[in-house]
Structure formats: C-alpha cells, structure tokens
Design an enzyme around this catalytic site. Sequence first.
Site, PDB file in Angstrom:
ATOM      1  N   HIS A 240     -53.624 -85.117  21.377  1.00 35.42           N
ATOM      2  CA  HIS A 240     -54.618 -84.229  20.792  1.00 35.42           C
ATOM      3  C   HIS A 240     -54.891 -84.674  19.362  1.00 35.42           C
ATOM      4  CE1 HIS A 240     -53.591 -80.846  23.855  1.00 35.42           C
ATOM      5  NE2 HIS A 240     -54.610 -81.578  24.269  1.00 35.42           N
TER       6      HIS A 240
ATOM      7  N   GLU B 192     -53.615 -82.991  15.868  1.00 36.08           N
ATOM      8  CA  GLU B 192     -52.194 -82.712  15.683  1.00 36.08           C
ATOM      9  C   GLU B 192     -51.527 -83.861  14.934  1.00 36.08           C
ATOM     10  OE1 GLU B 192     -50.922 -81.791  19.679  1.00 36.08           O
ATOM     11  OE2 GLU B 192     -52.344 -80.121  19.836  1.00 36.08           O
TER      12      GLU B 192
ATOM     13  N   ARG C 154     -60.057 -81.985  18.832  1.00 35.34           N
ATOM     14  CA  ARG C 154     -58.901 -82.028  19.721  1.00 35.34           C
ATOM     15  C   ARG C 154     -59.020 -83.077  20.825  1.00 35.34           C
ATOM     16  NH1 ARG C 154     -55.259 -78.054  22.459  1.00 35.34           N
ATOM     17  NH2 ARG C 154     -55.425 -78.271  24.721  1.00 35.34           N
TER      18      ARG C 154
ATOM     19  N   HIS D 177     -46.501 -82.759  20.475  1.00 34.33           N
ATOM     20  CA  HIS D 177     -47.690 -82.015  20.089  1.00 34.33           C
ATOM     21  C   HIS D 177     -47.381 -81.134  18.875  1.00 34.33           C
ATOM     22  CE1 HIS D 177     -50.059 -82.343  24.061  1.00 34.33           C
ATOM     23  NE2 HIS D 177     -48.917 -82.976  24.300  1.00 34.33           N
TER      24      HIS D 177
ATOM     25  N   GLU E 235     -43.743 -78.928  20.924  1.00 33.01           N
ATOM     26  CA  GLU E 235     -44.758 -78.400  20.010  1.00 33.01           C
ATOM     27  C   GLU E 235     -44.072 -78.225  18.656  1.00 33.01           C
ATOM     28  OE1 GLU E 235     -47.917 -77.946  20.618  1.00 33.01           O
ATOM     29  OE2 GLU E 235     -48.119 -77.796  22.798  1.00 33.01           O
TER      30      GLU E 235
END
Length: 371
Positions: A90, A93, A151, A222, A296
């Site tokens: 993405h 990020e 994104r 991520h 994440e």
Amino acid sequence: MFNNTLNLLFGDSLSLGVAEWTWNYNYTRYHPMEEISSWMDSVEKWNPNLVSSLVYGQTYEKRDIKLLKVGLPEPEGLEKKAMWVDCGIHAREWIAPAFCQWFVKEIVQSYNKSDVRLTKFLQKIDLYVTPVLNVDGYMYSWTNQSNRLWRKSRSLPPPGCGCHGVDLNRNFNANWGTVGVSDDCCANTYCGVSPTSEPEAKAVTDFVGKRVDQILCYLTIHSSGQLILLPYGHPQITAPNYEELVSVGKAAASEMKKLYGMEYTVGTSPQVLYANSGSSRDWARLLGIPFSYTFELRDKGEFGHLLPEEQIQPACEEAYVGVTSILTYVFDKTFHNDTLPNAATARVRVTGFGGVVMTTLATLLVTVGSV
C-alpha cells in the site's frame, strides 16, 4: 522456548543502535524510491557473500519489482528453506518500506561468522525481502502533498470508470471479491477485474508459487493499527493451525511490548479489524505456507499513515523484535523435525457450513455460496 533463543539466533542487534552503515544511509527518515533503489544496490555491493538481488516482475508502469535475498550457502549443498518479507504493498504506508530497510540492516549488521546460531540460520534459510512492492503507487505518493495518502497501484481504470489503480491486497486469489472489497474502481478497496489481474500481484504469485515447498513463513508489513493479523480474512474460514498461529503471534506481540510498551493486538482480520478477501496473507496460507501474518505497524490513529520520522526508529525496533520472534519459532520448529502442514493438502475448518472440510489446493479457494 523460542523467546529464549531470540537473541541467540539474531544477536542483540538493538544494542548496536542506529549507527550509519558503510554508505552513510539514514534509516530514521523516509526515502523516495530512487534512494531505496540505490540503497539496495549498495547493500548487495558491500555484502556480496551474504546479499544478492533479483528482479522478479514489473509494475504496471514497467518499473522493476526487486527483492534482496539474504543468506549463506548450505554447507552440504542441500536445498534451502526460505522466509518471505514484503513491504509497501500500500503506497501511503511509508513506515513499511522503512522497516524492510531496517530489517535488512539489522540482519547484516548482526551477522558474524563466529556466531554459530545466526550462521546456521543463514545457511538453512534464505530471506526474501521486497522493500517496496507497489513501486508505482509509492512513487506517486511522493509526487505532492495531495497524493501523499494514495493507497492503490497505478494501473489504468476499466472501461466506464475514471479512477486509476487497484488495491493490490485485494487482488490475490484467496476468496477474491467476496467480502471487504469494492467493485467501484474509485474505491480504495477496489479488487480489480479478476484475481491477480495486476502485474504486481502476479509477480508475487509466480515467484512464491514456484517455491511453495521452500517457503516456510510469509510476512507482509503494513500500517497502521498495531495489529498482528493471521489468516483468514473471510469470517467463515479458519486456518488449520489457527491455535498455533495465535500463540506465535501473541508471543511476538509480547516481545514487542517489552521495548516501548506498545500493545499489538493478535487475531484474524474479522476478529480485530474487518472482514476482507484477496489478501496476500490469505493467499499464502491457502497455498500451503504454514505461517502467514500481516503486521500493521504504528500507530493507533493519532498519526495513522503520516507517522512522524521521529517514530521510525522505535517502530522499526519493535517490529524487528516481533518479526524475528516469529522467524525464530519457525526455524526452531522446522529444524527440530517437528511436523509442518503439508503444502499440497490442508485441513480447513469452515464454520457455518456443517463441520470440517478436507480439501486440496484445487478446491481451497472458497467463495460465498459455493461451499
């Protein structure tokens, strides 16, 4: 057990601090793609016995998708196992590519020929690290402030729609298009016209798919939310080794918390975030790779994808501890002759459909209404 061997395997690398590497690269700021590419060349140049590079695909805009392979020759010439880490699927990020660079730096700095455990690891395991998977999108997010939170990829829209790009983490052949996606090409979760319609997803699918019997662990990095996600994104499918995945993930989160007190929540995406389909994590587990996780990274909403540069170091340090905790567990399990799930056949629990289903790869990709 594996928490006790973490430092023995990867070394006490955090004690090394953030000293600049041979070519004076700054790991505590975000870098545009050109600088990351130059850094990859330098890593390979200065560590030719440990690091090599490989272009394994091209983006929609014909840019190379490149990984670094970190490993040593197997002393007896046997086939090695491997572990996969990718970042930057993405575009917005930015902390993810920063971590992949940090991760490689720490491994190479920690490497010492007299360190028996680390040497054994690198002789048995090749680390495949892709610092930026979505190269087109990442470069686009650097063009100006209005594009900073882009994104998706940068592929052309389908007929009748005017918005570029596909969410690459909805484009893998894992229950594709069923939950947590959009068929609106302007949406951030647009899953594309078909599974692996995007060259970036296809590049990963082709490379990893040819090495499914080799790759033991698949990690995709991520942000944000401080989560460790395990398969599956579909709420009615459970990984065959679910309990083990939870246990290993929680152990990693515990190690991460010890550094700066940051809480990382462990669970499936439907349990702790939202249902989704077509993720690379789910695809890897369905393929037969026994350990597959999404990290994440920081934070929990204060800055989101605009994490300040002063948080790069602590975010990467805690992520490094979490990642190496999982890698250590998988290494110890594999080379102590414990049984891993077979890559050709997996046992998937499907809730709400009347029990346990035994299936092969040919029938693993469950879609709504077809089970």
